[in-house]
Write a protein that holds these residues in place. Structure first.
Motif, short mmCIF file in Angstrom:
data_model
loop_
_atom_site.label_atom_id
_atom_site.label_comp_id
_atom_site.label_asym_id
_atom_site.label_seq_id
_atom_site.Cartn_x
_atom_site.Cartn_y
_atom_site.Cartn_z
N GLY A 201 0.82 -1.20 0.00
CA GLY A 201 0.00 0.00 0.00
C GLY A 201 0.85 1.26 0.00
O GLY A 201 0.55 2.24 -0.71
N GLN A 202 1.93 1.25 0.76
CA GLN A 202 2.84 2.39 0.78
C GLN A 202 3.53 2.58 -0.57
O GLN A 202 3.69 3.70 -1.05
N ALA A 203 3.92 1.46 -1.20
CA ALA A 203 4.60 1.54 -2.49
C ALA A 203 3.69 2.12 -3.57
O ALA A 203 4.12 2.91 -4.42
N ILE A 204 2.42 1.75 -3.54
CA ILE A 204 1.48 2.27 -4.54
C ILE A 204 1.27 3.76 -4.33
O ILE A 204 1.24 4.54 -5.31
N ARG A 205 1.15 4.19 -3.10
CA ARG A 205 1.00 5.63 -2.82
C ARG A 205 2.22 6.41 -3.30
O ARG A 205 2.10 7.52 -3.83
N GLN A 206 3.39 5.83 -3.11
CA GLN A 206 4.61 6.49 -3.57
C GLN A 206 4.63 6.60 -5.09
O GLN A 206 5.07 7.62 -5.64
N ALA A 207 4.13 5.58 -5.77
CA ALA A 207 4.09 5.63 -7.23
C ALA A 207 3.17 6.75 -7.71
O ALA A 207 3.50 7.47 -8.67
N PHE A 208 2.02 6.92 -7.07
CA PHE A 208 1.12 8.02 -7.43
C PHE A 208 1.78 9.36 -7.14
O PHE A 208 1.64 10.31 -7.93
N ALA A 209 2.48 9.46 -6.02
CA ALA A 209 3.15 10.72 -5.67
C ALA A 209 4.23 11.06 -6.69
O ALA A 209 4.36 12.23 -7.11
N GLU A 210 5.00 10.06 -7.12
CA GLU A 210 6.04 10.31 -8.11
C GLU A 210 5.45 10.73 -9.45
O GLU A 210 6.06 11.52 -10.19
N ALA A 211 4.26 10.22 -9.76
CA ALA A 211 3.59 10.60 -11.01
C ALA A 211 2.82 11.91 -10.86
O ALA A 211 2.21 12.37 -11.84
N ARG A 212 2.82 12.48 -9.66
CA ARG A 212 2.10 13.72 -9.35
C ARG A 212 0.61 13.60 -9.66
O ARG A 212 -0.01 14.50 -10.21
N GLU A 213 0.08 12.43 -9.30
CA GLU A 213 -1.35 12.16 -9.47
C GLU A 213 -2.00 12.08 -8.10
O GLU A 213 -1.42 11.51 -7.16
N PRO A 214 -3.21 12.64 -7.94
CA PRO A 214 -3.89 12.54 -6.64
C PRO A 214 -4.24 11.08 -6.33
O PRO A 214 -4.59 10.32 -7.23
N PHE A 215 -4.13 10.73 -5.08
CA PHE A 215 -4.46 9.37 -4.65
C PHE A 215 -5.79 9.44 -3.92
O PHE A 215 -5.87 9.86 -2.76
N GLN A 216 -6.85 9.01 -4.59
CA GLN A 216 -8.20 9.15 -4.05
C GLN A 216 -8.96 7.83 -4.19
O GLN A 216 -9.80 7.67 -5.08
N PRO A 217 -8.67 6.86 -3.35
CA PRO A 217 -9.33 5.54 -3.48
C PRO A 217 -10.80 5.59 -3.10
O PRO A 217 -11.21 6.36 -2.23
N THR A 218 -11.57 4.77 -3.76
CA THR A 218 -12.98 4.60 -3.42
C THR A 218 -13.15 3.60 -2.29
O THR A 218 -14.01 3.77 -1.42
N VAL A 219 -12.32 2.57 -2.29
CA VAL A 219 -12.35 1.53 -1.26
C VAL A 219 -10.92 1.26 -0.82
O VAL A 219 -10.00 1.25 -1.65
N GLU A 220 -10.73 1.06 0.47
CA GLU A 220 -9.42 0.64 0.99
C GLU A 220 -9.56 -0.71 1.67
O GLU A 220 -10.50 -0.93 2.44
N VAL A 221 -8.62 -1.60 1.40
CA VAL A 221 -8.65 -2.95 1.97
C VAL A 221 -7.25 -3.30 2.48
O VAL A 221 -6.25 -2.68 2.10
N ARG A 222 -7.18 -4.30 3.34
CA ARG A 222 -5.88 -4.71 3.87
C ARG A 222 -5.16 -5.65 2.91
O ARG A 222 -3.96 -5.54 2.69
N TYR A 223 -5.89 -6.60 2.34
CA TYR A 223 -5.26 -7.67 1.57
C TYR A 223 -5.43 -7.47 0.07
O TYR A 223 -6.50 -7.07 -0.41
N ALA A 224 -4.38 -7.78 -0.68
CA ALA A 224 -4.44 -7.70 -2.13
C ALA A 224 -5.46 -8.70 -2.69
O ALA A 224 -6.10 -8.43 -3.71
N ASP A 225 -5.61 -9.84 -2.02
CA ASP A 225 -6.61 -10.81 -2.45
C ASP A 225 -8.02 -10.22 -2.41
O ASP A 225 -8.85 -10.49 -3.27
N THR A 226 -8.28 -9.40 -1.38
CA THR A 226 -9.58 -8.74 -1.27
C THR A 226 -9.76 -7.73 -2.39
O THR A 226 -10.83 -7.63 -3.01
N ALA A 227 -8.70 -6.96 -2.68
CA ALA A 227 -8.76 -5.97 -3.76
C ALA A 227 -9.02 -6.65 -5.09
O ALA A 227 -9.83 -6.19 -5.91
#
Length: 319
Positions: A201-227
């Motif tokens: 989750g931290q790595a994905i947020r960093q990728a959005f920050a590096e791309a200068r794109e807003p990070f605005q999730p509709t749903v947040e989950v703990r597990y990638a399997d759930t996503a």
């Protein structure tokens, strides 16, 4: 300070009276009282405050108790292993894993093993990465399997396969026509994000920050399997590890995500103990399964790591 003295201290702290501690330890109440007094004299400071016939540990006693708990956990794990050896000579494996492989490759690998070794006994559970690491360190499990494990003293680590994070969506989603998913392309669609408290989750947020794109999730989950399951159901798009993407239950489009976020699936165990034969067999089965191309066309491949000791494993073990 002997292990027996630590055992007496532990019992008194837990039960608050020497009588109850004595019943637990098979000792008389006077014997427990004398043992506590002798230990206090030996250490040179009090271990308990006596209030209304109950013993309350001092700060020093609580510190000793906390520091000694790993010893009792290791002893309990050793006793469990000895009991297994006495009762069952056919082999036993105690295993913990995180969801990416715990809900996919590992059940398949266990099915293969048990097909050839039906008398093998397995204890298996799927947990969060920190709980898997704790279980291996305490001796609850012989083997742990997880994704994106950080360096940890006392663990031997064997990478199994490496790849990169992927974007998943339903086949009829407009994004499915793209060759690569980037943060800017995800902006119009409901986004299913991994929690910030997870490494991925931290790595994905960093990728959005590096791309200068807003990070605005509709749903947040703990597990990638759930996503991945939510993306399969059409809730939105998600960026997950490739091992979770392989666990799909319905048709799913899998795209490379850029900027690339590398991920590695690794097995790990306590450095002080050699791996058992069933554990080695299981790791061979997992690598064999990960070599099979199960991802949709266009998705980044998994690269199985077949060498017993990859350079990454040496780095983690020596850290």
């Amino acid at each position: 300070m002997t292990l027996r003295q630590l055992e007496i201290l532990r019992a008194v702290i837990r039960h608050q009276t020497t009588m109850a501690a004595g019943r637990l330890l098979g000792m008389s109440q006077p014997a427990v009282s004398n043992a506590v007094k002798q230990l206090e004299a030996q250490l040179g400071f009090p271990l308990f405050e006596r209030i209304n016939n109950r013993l309350f540990p001092t700060e020093a006693a609580r510190l000793i108790h906390a520091e000694s708990e790993p010893l009792f956990a290791q002893h309990a794990a050793l006793e469990a292993r000895l009991q297994e050896l006495r009762q069952d000579k056919t082999g036993r494996l105690r295993l913990l894993a995180t969801p990416p492989l715990g809900h996919g490759a590992i059940p398949q690998a266990l099915a293969r093993m048990l097909g050839r070794q039906p008398r093998l006994r397995i204890t298996f559970d799927v947990r969060r990465l920190d709980e898997v690491v704790e279980g291996v360190e305490s001796g609850l499990a012989e083997l742990g399997v997880g994704v994106s494990l950080e360096a940890r003293p006392g663990l031997s680590v064997r990478p199994l396969a490496e790849s990169r994070m992927v974007c998943v969506c339903t086949p009829d989603h407009p994004l499915a026509r793209e060759p690569v998913a980037r943060p800017a392309l995800l902006r119009p669609w409901p986004f299913i994000a991994l929690e910030a408290g997870t490494r991925m989750g931290q790595a994905i947020r960093q990728a959005f920050a590096e791309a200068r794109e807003p990070f605005q999730p509709t749903v947040e989950v703990r597990y990638a399997d759930t996503a991945r399951a939510l993306a399969e159901s059409g809730v939105g798009v998600a960026v997950v590890d490739p091992f979770s993407a392989r666990n799909r239950r319905q048709p799913l489009t899998v795209l490379p995500f850029e900027p690339a976020i590398p991920v590695t699936a690794s097995a790990f165990w306590a450095s002080r103990l050699p791996l058992s034969r069933p554990a080695e067999t299981l790791l061979r089965e997992i690598r064999s399964l990960l070599e099979q191309p199960e991802m949709p066309a266009g998705a980044p491949p998994l690269r199985p790591i077949s060498s017993p000791l990859h350079p990454m494993a040496r780095n983690l073990r020596e850290a």
